[in-house]
Design a protein around this motif. Structure first.
Motif, PDB file in Angstrom:
ATOM      1  N   THR A 283       4.564   8.776 -14.355  1.00 36.09           N
ATOM      2  CA  THR A 283       4.168   7.835 -13.306  1.00 36.09           C
ATOM      3  C   THR A 283       2.858   8.265 -12.657  1.00 36.09           C
ATOM      4  OG1 THR A 283       6.453   7.185 -12.854  1.00 36.09           O
ATOM      5  CG2 THR A 283       4.851   6.816 -11.102  1.00 36.09           C
ATOM      6  N   PHE A 284       2.712   9.557 -12.413  1.00 37.06           N
ATOM      7  CA  PHE A 284       1.491  10.080 -11.805  1.00 37.06           C
ATOM      8  C   PHE A 284       0.290   9.843 -12.722  1.00 37.06           C
ATOM      9  CE2 PHE A 284      -1.260  13.884 -10.781  1.00 37.06           C
ATOM     10  CZ  PHE A 284      -1.706  13.396  -9.562  1.00 37.06           C
ATOM     11  N   CYS A 285       0.460  10.113 -14.008  1.00 39.31           N
ATOM     12  CA  CYS A 285      -0.634   9.903 -14.961  1.00 39.31           C
ATOM     13  C   CYS A 285      -1.003   8.432 -15.056  1.00 39.31           C
ATOM     14  CB  CYS A 285      -0.251  10.444 -16.335  1.00 39.31           C
ATOM     15  SG  CYS A 285      -0.200  12.246 -16.440  1.00 39.31           S
ATOM     16  N   ARG A 286      -0.020   7.565 -15.001  1.00 39.39           N
ATOM     17  CA  ARG A 286      -0.296   6.124 -15.046  1.00 39.39           C
ATOM     18  C   ARG A 286      -1.082   5.690 -13.806  1.00 39.39           C
ATOM     19  NH1 ARG A 286       2.126   2.907 -18.801  1.00 39.39           N
ATOM     20  NH2 ARG A 286       3.618   3.936 -20.193  1.00 39.39           N
ATOM     21  N   TRP A 287      -0.781   6.292 -12.654  1.00 38.93           N
ATOM     22  CA  TRP A 287      -1.540   5.941 -11.448  1.00 38.93           C
ATOM     23  C   TRP A 287      -2.994   6.370 -11.630  1.00 38.93           C
ATOM     24  CZ3 TRP A 287      -4.918   7.645  -7.930  1.00 38.93           C
ATOM     25  CH2 TRP A 287      -5.104   6.844  -6.791  1.00 38.93           C
ATOM     26  N   LEU A 288      -3.213   7.584 -12.097  1.00 40.78           N
ATOM     27  CA  LEU A 288      -4.573   8.053 -12.322  1.00 40.78           C
ATOM     28  C   LEU A 288      -5.286   7.174 -13.344  1.00 40.78           C
ATOM     29  CD1 LEU A 288      -3.960  11.920 -12.478  1.00 40.78           C
ATOM     30  CD2 LEU A 288      -5.029  10.653 -10.602  1.00 40.78           C
ATOM     31  N   TYR A 289      -4.591   6.798 -14.382  1.00 40.89           N
ATOM     32  CA  TYR A 289      -5.184   5.979 -15.445  1.00 40.89           C
ATOM     33  C   TYR A 289      -5.660   4.643 -14.890  1.00 40.89           C
ATOM     34  CZ  TYR A 289      -5.468   3.587 -19.980  1.00 40.89           C
ATOM     35  OH  TYR A 289      -5.906   2.900 -21.089  1.00 40.89           O
ATOM     36  N   ALA A 290      -4.845   4.052 -14.026  1.00 43.23           N
ATOM     37  CA  ALA A 290      -5.161   2.725 -13.496  1.00 43.23           C
ATOM     38  C   ALA A 290      -6.183   2.758 -12.378  1.00 43.23           C
ATOM     39  CB  ALA A 290      -3.877   2.055 -13.003  1.00 43.23           C
TER      40      ALA A 290
ATOM     41  N   GLN B  89      -3.160  10.249  -2.295  1.00 38.92           N
ATOM     42  CA  GLN B  89      -2.349  11.246  -1.611  1.00 38.92           C
ATOM     43  C   GLN B  89      -0.876  10.877  -1.650  1.00 38.92           C
ATOM     44  OE1 GLN B  89      -3.349  14.173  -0.683  1.00 38.92           O
ATOM     45  NE2 GLN B  89      -5.548  13.838  -0.979  1.00 38.92           N
ATOM     46  N   GLN B  90      -0.577   9.586  -1.557  1.00 41.94           N
ATOM     47  CA  GLN B  90       0.822   9.151  -1.658  1.00 41.94           C
ATOM     48  C   GLN B  90       1.360   9.374  -3.065  1.00 41.94           C
ATOM     49  OE1 GLN B  90       2.990   7.988   0.869  1.00 41.94           O
ATOM     50  NE2 GLN B  90       4.361   8.495  -0.827  1.00 41.94           N
ATOM     51  N   ALA B  91       0.561   9.031  -4.062  1.00 42.97           N
ATOM     52  CA  ALA B  91       0.974   9.253  -5.446  1.00 42.97           C
ATOM     53  C   ALA B  91       1.177  10.737  -5.715  1.00 42.97           C
ATOM     54  CB  ALA B  91      -0.076   8.676  -6.404  1.00 42.97           C
ATOM     55  N   LEU B  92       0.331  11.574  -5.128  1.00 45.62           N
ATOM     56  CA  LEU B  92       0.449  13.017  -5.312  1.00 45.62           C
ATOM     57  C   LEU B  92       1.716  13.547  -4.643  1.00 45.62           C
ATOM     58  CD1 LEU B  92      -0.861  15.640  -6.359  1.00 45.62           C
ATOM     59  CD2 LEU B  92      -2.072  15.800  -4.167  1.00 45.62           C
ATOM     60  N   ARG B  93       1.998  13.074  -3.429  1.00 54.14           N
ATOM     61  CA  ARG B  93       3.235  13.496  -2.744  1.00 54.14           C
ATOM     62  C   ARG B  93       4.456  13.098  -3.547  1.00 54.14           C
ATOM     63  NH1 ARG B  93       0.186  12.055   1.929  1.00 54.14           N
ATOM     64  NH2 ARG B  93       1.025   9.942   1.879  1.00 54.14           N
ATOM     65  N   ASP B  94       4.432  11.895  -4.101  1.00 53.34           N
ATOM     66  CA  ASP B  94       5.559  11.440  -4.929  1.00 53.34           C
ATOM     67  C   ASP B  94       5.719  12.339  -6.147  1.00 53.34           C
ATOM     68  OD1 ASP B  94       5.974   9.369  -3.161  1.00 53.34           O
ATOM     69  OD2 ASP B  94       4.960   7.857  -4.387  1.00 53.34           O
ATOM     70  N   PHE B  95       4.610  12.708  -6.752  1.00 50.07           N
ATOM     71  CA  PHE B  95       4.662  13.575  -7.929  1.00 50.07           C
ATOM     72  C   PHE B  95       5.207  14.950  -7.577  1.00 50.07           C
ATOM     73  CE2 PHE B  95       2.231  16.749 -10.523  1.00 50.07           C
ATOM     74  CZ  PHE B  95       3.012  16.629 -11.672  1.00 50.07           C
ATOM     75  N   TYR B  96       4.761  15.517  -6.470  1.00 50.97           N
ATOM     76  CA  TYR B  96       5.274  16.817  -6.059  1.00 50.97           C
ATOM     77  C   TYR B  96       6.775  16.754  -5.776  1.00 50.97           C
ATOM     78  CZ  TYR B  96       0.605  18.868  -5.491  1.00 50.97           C
ATOM     79  OH  TYR B  96      -0.647  19.382  -5.710  1.00 50.97           O
ATOM     80  N   ARG B  97       7.224  15.601  -5.287  1.00 52.00           N
ATOM     81  CA  ARG B  97       8.629  15.467  -4.933  1.00 52.00           C
ATOM     82  C   ARG B  97       9.524  15.261  -6.159  1.00 52.00           C
ATOM     83  NH1 ARG B  97       8.070  11.541  -1.899  1.00 52.00           N
ATOM     84  NH2 ARG B  97       8.803   9.874  -3.272  1.00 52.00           N
ATOM     85  N   ASN B  98       9.084  14.426  -7.106  1.00 47.07           N
ATOM     86  CA  ASN B  98       9.977  14.068  -8.215  1.00 47.07           C
ATOM     87  C   ASN B  98       9.546  14.599  -9.575  1.00 47.07           C
ATOM     88  OD1 ASN B  98       7.898  12.324  -9.103  1.00 47.07           O
ATOM     89  ND2 ASN B  98       8.684  10.648  -7.831  1.00 47.07           N
ATOM     90  N   ALA B  99       8.359  15.233  -9.643  1.00 50.34           N
ATOM     91  CA  ALA B  99       7.855  15.830 -10.890  1.00 50.34           C
ATOM     92  C   ALA B  99       7.778  14.808 -12.023  1.00 50.34           C
ATOM     93  CB  ALA B  99       8.726  17.014 -11.310  1.00 50.34           C
ATOM     94  N   ASP B 100       7.537  13.541 -11.693  1.00 50.84           N
ATOM     95  CA  ASP B 100       7.421  12.479 -12.695  1.00 50.84           C
ATOM     96  C   ASP B 100       5.966  12.386 -13.145  1.00 50.84           C
ATOM     97  OD1 ASP B 100       7.421  10.219 -14.229  1.00 50.84           O
ATOM     98  OD2 ASP B 100       8.347   8.903 -12.730  1.00 50.84           O
ATOM     99  N   ALA B 101       5.634  13.183 -14.157  1.00 46.75           N
ATOM    100  CA  ALA B 101       4.251  13.244 -14.624  1.00 46.75           C
ATOM    101  C   ALA B 101       3.798  11.913 -15.202  1.00 46.75           C
ATOM    102  CB  ALA B 101       4.105  14.348 -15.667  1.00 46.75           C
TER     103      ALA B 101
ATOM    104  N   GLU C   4     -13.414   6.755  -2.490  1.00 43.72           N
ATOM    105  CA  GLU C   4     -13.037   6.898  -1.087  1.00 43.72           C
ATOM    106  C   GLU C   4     -11.915   5.946  -0.699  1.00 43.72           C
ATOM    107  OE1 GLU C   4     -13.276   8.533   2.816  1.00 43.72           O
ATOM    108  OE2 GLU C   4     -13.871   9.211   0.826  1.00 43.72           O
ATOM    109  N   GLU C   5     -11.973   4.715  -1.181  1.00 42.89           N
ATOM    110  CA  GLU C   5     -10.944   3.736  -0.817  1.00 42.89           C
ATOM    111  C   GLU C   5      -9.599   4.001  -1.485  1.00 42.89           C
ATOM    112  OE1 GLU C   5     -13.427   1.949  -4.186  1.00 42.89           O
ATOM    113  OE2 GLU C   5     -13.760   3.103  -2.340  1.00 42.89           O
ATOM    114  N   GLN C   6      -9.583   4.904  -2.463  1.00 46.53           N
ATOM    115  CA  GLN C   6      -8.340   5.248  -3.155  1.00 46.53           C
ATOM    116  C   GLN C   6      -7.763   6.578  -2.684  1.00 46.53           C
ATOM    117  OE1 GLN C   6      -6.502   3.543  -5.016  1.00 46.53           O
ATOM    118  NE2 GLN C   6      -7.714   1.915  -5.935  1.00 46.53           N
ATOM    119  N   GLN C   7      -8.415   7.236  -1.738  1.00 45.22           N
ATOM    120  CA  GLN C   7      -7.958   8.558  -1.319  1.00 45.22           C
ATOM    121  C   GLN C   7      -6.545   8.520  -0.726  1.00 45.22           C
ATOM    122  OE1 GLN C   7      -9.171  11.661  -1.620  1.00 45.22           O
ATOM    123  NE2 GLN C   7     -11.087  11.123  -2.636  1.00 45.22           N
ATOM    124  N   MET C   8      -6.276   7.581   0.151  1.00 42.18           N
ATOM    125  CA  MET C   8      -4.946   7.510   0.763  1.00 42.18           C
ATOM    126  C   MET C   8      -3.867   7.150  -0.262  1.00 42.18           C
ATOM    127  SD  MET C   8      -5.643   5.986   4.596  1.00 42.18           S
ATOM    128  CE  MET C   8      -3.881   6.081   4.965  1.00 42.18           C
TER     129      MET C   8
END
Length: 228
Positions: free
Chosen positions: A211-218, A197-209, A190-194
């Motif tokens: 960076t997105f995967c690293r965020w999920l990993y961490a 959402q920012q990481a997801l928006r960034d991924f949709y914008r720049n298609a940098d898989a 719950e504390e990581q939801q916001m």
């Protein structure tokens, strides 16, 4: 287990039995987090109360109830069947997620205009043969199961394979991959939801898989010490 590994090495290495028990014990937490990925309006405690069968003071909408039931069924499916990494399985998970609340459940998207990250955009239609090849390439090119799980999440979201339920489907498929090798649970707390959402928006914008995967990993892979 090794919770200090660096991406793309797996965080956790637990037995298949322990992994299954981890999913069983935390089905409510996983279903709650999956709904919250796309529903920030329904209170967190209300979702948990419904899933645990306790009395609630706010009636959930019929759509929310159906979505929760769908997600619970889908989580039970990946818990009992952590096998399969092909389009048939991915489509079946999407069908479970969207039953009664989505369009074209389990069928590859047939409309080029999609709403992604709050924006309406036009994307190429996914083709069955190409998707099957992409999934095979993901399996061959990402031998570590944690890496494969996260890359698959990014792939489903980038391609928007289905008309509805891509986000929940992506996370469920990722969890199924992790479950096969005892690699923990992919869950946005719950504390990581916001931040998510920012990481997801960034991924949709720049298609940098990457960076997105690293965020999920961490931030979104959890194991026995974080869960019950």
């Amino acid at each position: 287990m090794d919770a200090k590994a660096s991406y793309p090495q797996g965080h956790y290495h637990i037995s298949q039995f322990d992994q299954q028990q981890l999913l069983i014990r935390n089905q409510v937490s996983l279903v709650t987090s999956l709904l919250r990925l796309t529903d920030s309006e329904t209170p967190f405690n209300q979702i948990n109360a419904f899933l645990k069968g306790t009395v609630t003071n706010r009636k959930l909408s019929d759509v929310t109830v159906q979505r929760l039931l769908n997600l619970r069924t889908a989580v039970a499916f990946i818990t009992g069947s952590p096998e399969g990494f092909e389009l048939l399985t991915v489509s079946h998970i999407n069908d479970l997620v969207t039953a009664g609340v989505g369009l074209g459940g389990g069928e590859l998207r047939q409309m080029s205009v999609v709403t992604r990250g709050g924006q309406t955009i036009k994307l190429p239609l996914p083709e069955q043969v190409a998707v099957q090849k992409d999934l095979l390439d993901l399996r061959l090119n990402h031998s570590d199961y944690t890496d494969r799980a996260l890359q698959t999440v990014a792939y489903v979201l980038h391609k928007q394979l289905f008309s509805d339920g891509n986000l929940e489907t992506a996370f469920l498929v990722g969890n199924q991959v992790l479950a096969k090798r005892g690699a923990g649970v992919l869950l946005v707390a719950e504390e990581q939801q916001m931040p998510f959402q920012q990481a997801l928006r960034d991924f949709y914008r720049n298609a940098d898989a990457e960076t997105f995967c690293r965020w999920l990993y961490a931030n979104a892979i959890v194991g026995p010490e974080e869960l019950r």
